[in-house]
Enzyme design. Structure first.
Site, PDB file in Angstrom:
ATOM      1  N   ASN A  10       0.053  -9.405   4.998  1.00 17.07           N
ATOM      2  CA  ASN A  10       0.021  -7.959   5.155  1.00 17.07           C
ATOM      3  C   ASN A  10       0.119  -7.281   3.787  1.00 17.07           C
ATOM      4  O   ASN A  10       0.249  -7.956   2.761  1.00 17.07           O
ATOM      5  CB  ASN A  10       1.167  -7.508   6.069  1.00 17.07           C
ATOM      6  CG  ASN A  10       0.888  -6.175   6.739  1.00 17.07           C
ATOM      7  OD1 ASN A  10      -0.085  -5.497   6.433  1.00 17.07           O
ATOM      8  ND2 ASN A  10       1.753  -5.791   7.658  1.00 17.07           N
ATOM      9  N   CYS A  21      -5.081   0.183   3.766  1.00 14.14           N
ATOM     10  CA  CYS A  21      -4.939  -1.212   4.194  1.00 14.14           C
ATOM     11  C   CYS A  21      -6.229  -2.010   4.018  1.00 14.14           C
ATOM     12  O   CYS A  21      -6.204  -3.171   3.601  1.00 14.14           O
ATOM     13  CB  CYS A  21      -4.473  -1.276   5.638  1.00 14.14           C
ATOM     14  SG  CYS A  21      -5.580  -0.434   6.810  1.00 14.14           S
ATOM     15  N   HIS A  81      -5.479  -1.017  11.544  1.00 14.00           N
ATOM     16  CA  HIS A  81      -4.930  -1.661  10.360  1.00 14.00           C
ATOM     17  C   HIS A  81      -5.753  -2.898  10.016  1.00 14.00           C
ATOM     18  O   HIS A  81      -6.295  -3.566  10.905  1.00 14.00           O
ATOM     19  CB  HIS A  81      -3.476  -2.064  10.618  1.00 14.00           C
ATOM     20  CG  HIS A  81      -2.721  -2.510   9.406  1.00 14.00           C
ATOM     21  ND1 HIS A  81      -2.646  -1.779   8.254  1.00 14.00           N
ATOM     22  CD2 HIS A  81      -1.992  -3.644   9.172  1.00 14.00           C
ATOM     23  CE1 HIS A  81      -1.900  -2.413   7.362  1.00 14.00           C
ATOM     24  NE2 HIS A  81      -1.503  -3.544   7.888  1.00 14.00           N
ATOM     25  N   GLN A 132       0.815  -1.217   0.000  1.00  9.79           N
ATOM     26  CA  GLN A 132       0.000   0.000   0.000  1.00  9.79           C
ATOM     27  C   GLN A 132       0.845   1.262   0.000  1.00  9.79           C
ATOM     28  O   GLN A 132       0.316   2.364  -0.183  1.00  9.79           O
ATOM     29  CB  GLN A 132      -0.933   0.002   1.208  1.00  9.79           C
ATOM     30  CG  GLN A 132      -0.219   0.112   2.558  1.00  9.79           C
ATOM     31  CD  GLN A 132      -1.148  -0.108   3.727  1.00  9.79           C
ATOM     32  OE1 GLN A 132      -1.522  -1.228   4.035  1.00  9.79           O
ATOM     33  NE2 GLN A 132      -1.514   0.986   4.392  1.00  9.79           N
TER      34      GLN A 132
END
Length: 457
Positions: free
Chosen positions: A436, A110, A414, A104
């Site tokens: 992630n 996110c 997040h 990102q």
């Protein structure tokens, strides 16, 4: 007083009053009341001197001062044991691994990356793709434009409130932030569909959103004041409410054109949701493929399996509030008039059980968390035992999860994706595999490990 009769309160008996008095006396007897060093509450030299005297006589504090004055406390106090046991090994993982690990970059997208990372699973499996990304920027564009509209609609709705009202002040704070919730992503996919990243690629300001956000916020705050002044003028002329709202919305649309101009100049012009595009790709065997259709058709063809995205909902664990209840956050949303942000509050064990069941069924799990607490972003470890603060400073970190939420010590900051879990012999989770969106240089080639204790908190 309301129209309902008041419930009668039975007076306490003499024995009950006596028992209460004894309990109070016992509590007061156990309470140690000490006179403060400073009667007026200020910090005095004698107070500091007494603290320093105790500190210099404590070998642990002396050692901590020797080491920590010239080193980072998070790296210095990282537990060697935690690093050794938090291994990236999992006995239950999604049967299909997506690629590449997404990034990102310098943006707060996110939740959109987590959403598209989840939704690309069925697409990559169906088309046998080895590398594929959905366009995060496509959803980002529509989210920004809709959040601008959402804010101005709220400005119209509450134009009668003073400009310094707490609600108005709150709404004009972070009015078009990059962040969002699962239901907000559902709203975007339902209304605008999805496209491959090749159809609507990244731009400088999708990956670096700060300058864009600053400009858009400045214009929107100006727009809100214009609408408030127009509303005041119309209401002063005793114009019917429906005419006032209609006039304000017509003005709002003129103002929003400026936001659209800014967004298209910085992010690009996205394909309309009902306009066909052609996407050519190469599968894992090197065979060429082609897909034609609209963004909404693309979403329906791939992202609605095995279940339509509209049928999904969010589970949370918030010990401040009653379980098995539906909750929302007032004034939080992106698409005006669309699905509200909703959560079903449930016990933590139920939350774990759902995650395990989904992983075993081959479905990745979108989740939100407070990623900055007791985590190592470089090493890719999330563990409540990661840092030995209590040992080094001779303190106890005693806040419960409910305490942290009540005093703003913790919040959902997040979003990521759970793609695996390691279970013990009793099918209880020990740690989770987390995908992630910070690139492949962090963690285990972009994947993090989250302990069960961290998951609970």
């Amino acid at each position: 007083m309301g129209s309902s009769p008041s419930k009668q309160i039975n007076p306490a008996s003499v024995d009950e009053k006596h028992a209460l008095a004894e309990d109070l006396i016992a509590d007061m007897a156990s309470l140690h009341v000490a006179a403060p060093l400073s009667a007026d509450g200020s910090l005095t030299k004698s107070t500091i001197s007494s603290w320093e005297s105790e500190a210099t006589s404590d070998p642990k504090t002396v050692l901590a001062r020797t080491i920590l004055q010239h080193s980072n406390i998070t790296t210095t106090l990282t537990s060697r044991i935690a690093r050794s046991v938090d291994v990236h090994i999992f006995n239950n993982v999604i049967d299909f691994k997506t690629s590449p690990v997404t990034n990102q970059k310098s943006s707060g997208r996110c939740w959109l990356f987590a959403t598209t990372n989840v939704l690309r699973y069925p697409i990559m499996k169906a088309l046998r793709l080895s590398n594929f990304e959905l366009s995060q920027s496509y959803l980002f564009f529509w989210d920004k434009l809709n959040k601008a509209n959402y804010y101005l609609e709220l400005s119209i709705e509450h134009a009668d409130l003073p400009v310094d009202d707490r609600l108005i002040d709150h709404l004009s704070g972070d009015l078009v932030s990059d962040g969002g919730q699962w239901d907000m992503a559902v709203n975007l996919v339902e209304r605008y569909g999805l496209v491959p990243q090749a159809i609507f690629p990244e731009s400088t300001h999708s990956s670096l959103s700060g300058p864009l956000n600053t400009l858009v916020k400045t214009k929107l705050r100006e727009h809100a004041l214009i609408l408030r002044r127009l509303s005041l003028s119309l209401r002063a002329s005793f114009i019917p409410k429906e005419v006032v709202v209609s006039t304000l919305r017509a003005k709002k649309e003129c103002l929003l054109k400026e936001i659209y101009t800014i967004l298209t100049a910085t992010l690009g012009v996205p394909p309309p949701s009902d306009q066909k595009f052609t996407w050519e790709y190469t599968d894992a065997d090197g065979k060429l493929g082609k897909w034609e259709g609209t963004p909404l058709e693309f979403s329906k063809a791939f992202a609605s399996k095995p279940y339509p995205i509209s049928e999904s909902f969010s589970l949370i664990n918030d010990p401040r509030n009653a379980y098995s209840k539906l909750y929302t956050v007032d004034k939080l949303g992106n698409v005006w008039g669309a699905r509200p942000v909703l959560y079903v509050n449930t016990e933590i064990e139920n939350l774990k059980a759902v995650v395990v069941k989904m992983i075993k069924a081959g479905n990745p799990v979108f989740f939100g968390c407070d990623v900055g607490k007791f985590s190592d972003g470089v090493g890719g470890i999330m563990d409540t035992a990661l840092f030995q603060y209590e040992l080094a400073f001779d303190i106890t970190l005693g806040l419960t999860k409910a305490d942290r939420l009540q005093v703003n010590e913790s919040a959902m900051t997040h979003a990521m994706v759970i793609s695996g879990v390691h279970l013990d012999n009793n099918d209880k989770p020990l740690r989770y595999k987390v995908e992630n969106s910070w690139g492949d240089a962090n963690g285990d080639k972009g994947y993090f490990v989250m302990t069960d204790a961290w998951f609970e908190q």
